[in-house]
Scaffold this motif. Structure first.
Motif, short mmCIF file in Angstrom:
data_model
loop_
_atom_site.label_atom_id
_atom_site.label_comp_id
_atom_site.label_asym_id
_atom_site.label_seq_id
_atom_site.Cartn_x
_atom_site.Cartn_y
_atom_site.Cartn_z
N SER A 205 0.99 -1.31 0.21
CA SER A 205 0.06 0.04 0.06
C SER A 205 0.82 1.27 -0.10
N PHE A 206 0.82 2.04 -1.00
CA PHE A 206 1.80 3.26 -1.04
C PHE A 206 1.29 4.21 -0.02
N ALA A 207 0.19 4.38 0.05
CA ALA A 207 -0.45 5.21 1.37
C ALA A 207 0.25 4.70 2.77
N ALA A 208 0.51 3.51 3.00
CA ALA A 208 0.74 3.12 4.25
C ALA A 208 2.35 3.18 4.25
N ILE A 209 3.15 3.33 3.06
CA ILE A 209 4.42 3.47 2.83
C ILE A 209 4.63 5.06 3.22
N ARG A 210 3.85 5.98 2.87
CA ARG A 210 4.11 7.13 3.06
C ARG A 210 3.91 7.44 4.60
N ARG A 211 2.98 6.87 5.26
CA ARG A 211 2.92 7.00 6.59
C ARG A 211 4.10 6.33 7.50
N MET A 212 4.70 5.36 7.10
CA MET A 212 5.67 4.68 7.90
C MET A 212 6.94 5.31 7.43
N SER A 213 7.04 6.27 6.55
CA SER A 213 8.59 6.52 5.93
C SER A 213 9.39 7.37 7.18
N ALA A 214 8.71 8.31 7.78
CA ALA A 214 9.40 9.07 8.73
C ALA A 214 10.56 9.84 8.18
N ASN A 215 11.79 9.23 8.04
CA ASN A 215 12.92 9.95 7.59
C ASN A 215 13.51 9.17 6.15
N THR A 216 12.60 8.26 5.89
CA THR A 216 12.93 7.68 4.49
C THR A 216 12.36 8.37 3.06
N LEU A 217 13.61 8.55 2.29
CA LEU A 217 13.23 9.29 1.12
C LEU A 217 12.56 8.67 0.22
N ILE A 218 11.28 8.98 -0.28
CA ILE A 218 10.75 8.34 -1.32
C ILE A 218 10.91 9.04 -2.65
N PRO A 219 11.75 8.42 -3.73
CA PRO A 219 12.19 9.09 -4.98
C PRO A 219 10.75 9.39 -5.96
N PRO A 220 11.03 10.46 -6.41
CA PRO A 220 9.84 10.95 -7.29
C PRO A 220 9.36 9.92 -8.13
N GLU A 221 10.27 9.32 -8.89
CA GLU A 221 9.99 8.49 -9.83
C GLU A 221 9.37 7.43 -9.26
N MET A 222 9.45 6.86 -8.06
CA MET A 222 8.63 5.92 -7.24
C MET A 222 7.16 6.18 -7.39
N GLU A 223 6.93 7.67 -6.68
CA GLU A 223 5.61 8.14 -6.81
C GLU A 223 4.91 8.14 -7.82
N ALA A 224 5.57 8.39 -9.01
CA ALA A 224 5.00 8.13 -10.25
C ALA A 224 4.70 6.85 -10.68
N MET A 225 5.30 5.85 -10.27
CA MET A 225 5.40 4.50 -10.61
C MET A 225 3.94 3.97 -9.89
#
Length: 283
Positions: A205-225
């Motif tokens: 679940s990408f929404a869950a990944i956003r919630r759990m990320s804290a200091n973790t960078l989510i690259p823009p290309e991954m957001e688009a994917m």
């Protein structure tokens, strides 16, 4: 990929009979990939203590897998942790994942040690090693623990865990290979030469990944994917497996040969990623 890699898998203890069946289906499906170990998590404040122990003991009793039990400092005295460690040792468990742990829900946002407990993961490692000759894994953070005052302080804390007797570290999930390699360079410069396994989290679940990320960078290309896929589980699972395998390929190109997968008790994606990396079932 030539398949010359080693893998390990993380599971969590089931809360119901249905979830227990799902867990054992996942274990059965992933076991032929010959993981170096499989770990079972431990809820905040020891909330899954009995279920974690039951799951780990069953793995040790009924399979040929090497189980690793998570154990935290939260909500337990040194005497209680010694009792838990003794129970694992008696059950044939020789590998512990030693963590400071997070406070249970409703207990505030910062860790508060038990008055008679361990104040840090490094102290917990030392206490466990003094009790039994466990193999001990600890946590590491490629993009720095959210509570650390600095990257240097976070690395110093990791070094203390190794100095106390830890065998290896397993990292928090990440999606930037640049962050991983910068972290490994800093660890080596600090004199850390013990194995550090990258923690790989397939996206369920990408929404869950956003919630759990804290200091973790989510690259823009991954957001688009993953855009628009949270309501489309089939396509999301396919994209997730390919994205995680691509991350592993880039780590492999940089010399990584040991990978730790957070399965969320679902075998399909972890199995697919391992297959893409060239790993095949052992007879």
């Amino acid at each position: 990929m030539p398949g010359d890699i080693s893998v390990s898998f993380e599971f969590f203890p089931p809360k119901s009979e249905k979830m227990e069946n799902q867990l054992w289906e996942a274990i059965t499906e992933l076991a032929p990939l010959d993981p170096s170990f499989v770990s079972v998590t431990y809820g905040a404040g020891g909330s899954t203590r009995e279920r974690t122990h039951a799951t780990v003991a069953r793995i040790a009793r009924e399979t040929a897998l090497v189980p690793a039990a998570h154990l935290t400092c939260v909500g337990a005295s040194k005497a209680e942790i010694a009792e838990i460690a003794d129970q694992y040792w008696e059950a044939g468990v020789r590998h512990i994942v030693a963590l400071r742990g997070d406070p249970p829900a409703g207990a505030g946002t910062r860790f508060e040690p038990h008055p008679q407990g361990y104040a840090s993961a490094a102290e917990l490692v030392g206490g466990l090693k003094a009790r039994h000759d466990f193999e001990i894994s600890v946590a590491a953070y490629p993009e720095v623990h959210p509570e650390a005052v600095s990257a240097e302080a976070d690395l110093d804390n990791l070094k203390r865990k190794f100095d106390a007797g830890a065998s290896r570290a397993i990292t928090q999930f990440f999606f930037s290979t640049d962050a991983w390699f910068r972290f490994i360079d800093r660890a080596l410069a600090a004199g850390i030469t013990a194995p550090i396994l990258p923690g790989i989290m397939p996206v369920t679940s990408f929404a869950a990944i956003r919630r759990m990320s804290a200091n973790t960078l989510i690259p823009p290309e991954m957001e688009a994917m993953f855009e628009g896929l949270d309501e489309r589980p089939g396509p999301r699972a396919l994209v997730s497996a390919v994205a995680a395998a691509d991350l592993c390929r880039r780590l492999y190109a940089g010399g990584v040969r040991d990978f730790h997968f957070y399965t969320l008790n679902k075998a399909e994606q972890a199995y697919a990623i391992c297959h893409l990396l060239g790993l095949r079932p052992k007879p």
